[in-house]
Design a protein around this motif. Structure first.
Motif, PDB file in Angstrom:
ATOM      1  N   ALA A 111       0.824  -1.208   0.000  1.00 36.76           N
ATOM      2  CA  ALA A 111       0.000   0.000   0.000  1.00 36.76           C
ATOM      3  C   ALA A 111       0.858   1.258   0.000  1.00 36.76           C
ATOM      4  O   ALA A 111       0.584   2.216  -0.738  1.00 36.76           O
ATOM      5  CB  ALA A 111      -0.925  -0.008   1.214  1.00 36.76           C
ATOM      6  N   ALA A 112       1.930   1.262   0.808  1.00 37.04           N
ATOM      7  CA  ALA A 112       2.793   2.435   0.910  1.00 37.04           C
ATOM      8  C   ALA A 112       3.528   2.704  -0.400  1.00 37.04           C
ATOM      9  O   ALA A 112       3.663   3.844  -0.833  1.00 37.04           O
ATOM     10  CB  ALA A 112       3.787   2.248   2.055  1.00 37.04           C
ATOM     11  N   VAL A 113       4.007   1.625  -1.052  1.00 36.34           N
ATOM     12  CA  VAL A 113       4.759   1.795  -2.295  1.00 36.34           C
ATOM     13  C   VAL A 113       3.830   2.200  -3.436  1.00 36.34           C
ATOM     14  O   VAL A 113       4.150   3.097  -4.229  1.00 36.34           O
ATOM     15  CB  VAL A 113       5.524   0.504  -2.640  1.00 36.34           C
ATOM     16  CG1 VAL A 113       6.157   0.616  -4.026  1.00 36.34           C
ATOM     17  CG2 VAL A 113       6.598   0.234  -1.592  1.00 36.34           C
ATOM     18  N   ARG A 114       2.675   1.578  -3.521  1.00 34.63           N
ATOM     19  CA  ARG A 114       1.757   1.854  -4.641  1.00 34.63           C
ATOM     20  C   ARG A 114       1.254   3.293  -4.650  1.00 34.63           C
ATOM     21  O   ARG A 114       0.982   3.850  -5.707  1.00 34.63           O
ATOM     22  CB  ARG A 114       0.575   0.892  -4.595  1.00 34.63           C
ATOM     23  CG  ARG A 114       0.907  -0.525  -5.057  1.00 34.63           C
ATOM     24  CD  ARG A 114      -0.342  -1.333  -5.354  1.00 34.63           C
ATOM     25  NE  ARG A 114      -0.009  -2.643  -5.887  1.00 34.63           N
ATOM     26  CZ  ARG A 114      -0.069  -3.777  -5.207  1.00 34.63           C
ATOM     27  NH1 ARG A 114      -0.493  -3.747  -3.942  1.00 34.63           N
ATOM     28  NH2 ARG A 114       0.269  -4.926  -5.755  1.00 34.63           N
ATOM     29  N   LYS A 115       1.105   3.897  -3.484  1.00 38.43           N
ATOM     30  CA  LYS A 115       0.553   5.248  -3.436  1.00 38.43           C
ATOM     31  C   LYS A 115       1.593   6.333  -3.699  1.00 38.43           C
ATOM     32  O   LYS A 115       1.245   7.500  -3.828  1.00 38.43           O
ATOM     33  CB  LYS A 115      -0.111   5.501  -2.087  1.00 38.43           C
ATOM     34  CG  LYS A 115       0.836   5.680  -0.917  1.00 38.43           C
ATOM     35  CD  LYS A 115       0.052   5.951   0.362  1.00 38.43           C
ATOM     36  CE  LYS A 115       0.987   6.204   1.541  1.00 38.43           C
ATOM     37  NZ  LYS A 115       0.238   6.448   2.793  1.00 38.43           N
TER      38      LYS A 115
END
Length: 214
Positions: free
Chosen positions: A57-61
């Motif tokens: 989630a952190a990387v995708r955003k």
């Protein structure tokens, strides 16, 4: 011109890729082997985390990331392919510009460790100067000639030194151990039994030429 290998470390927050992939999370990342280019910067990553969903989630955003795709899972690690929207990263750009190759790279929330290979010492010096110009702090831990077949000052062959270094880096000597002989052997494309023999011989040579030497 002779090949030069170097081990370096730098804080995760000091370069763009480190900031994107770590993001303060308790995660361990290992780069899959690749040849870095301006068009395809660090596409494959092995990720080990207790909260993989939080990492994804952190990387995708992040605005630097176009996509993050899970490809495989093995021994508690997940292989991801990353597509970047912005490839500019002074640290990685310096590697490409000075014709260095990334042999290995691992990162945690605090620090990244890289093993780099340079076509010569001039390229390596220019690479270090570029990082200094961009105020990117690196610590050079070891520089050696990877093509030298002879034993080093501690009586180690290159393969024995690599085995000891890999075992130490991957936490084999930690309590409790963080890896196994079979996993370490797989890193070098040999069996766990072969890695064990190489590690024992390297340890014997190291002890014989250091604390046991009179």
């Amino acid at each position: 011109m002779s090949l030069v290998a170097v081990d370096v470390s730098l804080p995760s927050e000091s370069f763009a890729m480190g900031r994107v992939l770590q993001n303060g999370l308790d995660v361990r990342i290992e780069l899959a082997r690749f040849v870095p280019t301006g068009e395809s910067t660090v596409p494959y990553l092995w990720v080990e985390s207790n909260d993989l969903a939080a990492f994804e989630a952190a990387v995708r955003k992040h605005d630097r990331v176009a996509h993050l795709t899970a490809l495989d899972e093995h021994a508690g690690r997940t292989l991801f392919r990353v597509g970047w929207t912005i490839t500019a990263d002074p640290f990685l750009d310096a590697i490409v510009d000075h014709e260095l190759l990334i042999e290995h790279g691992t990162g945690t929330a605090e620090t990244w460790q890289f093993q780099l290979r340079s076509p010569g010492r001039e390229n390596l010096s220019a690479f270090q100067q570029t990082l200094q110009d961009h105020e990117i702090p690196i610590e050079v831990q070891r520089v050696w000639n990877p093509t030298t077949p002879t034993s080093d000052q501690y009586g180690l062959t290159p393969k024995q030194r690599d085995a000891l270094y890999l075992a130490f880096r991957e936490g084999y000597f930690d309590i409790p151990r963080e890896t196994s002989l079979s996993a370490l052997g797989a890193e070098l494309d040999i069996t766990g039994q072969s890695f064990s023999r190489r590690l024992r011989r390297g340890t014997f040579a190291l002890l014989s030429n250091t604390i046991l030497e009179e």
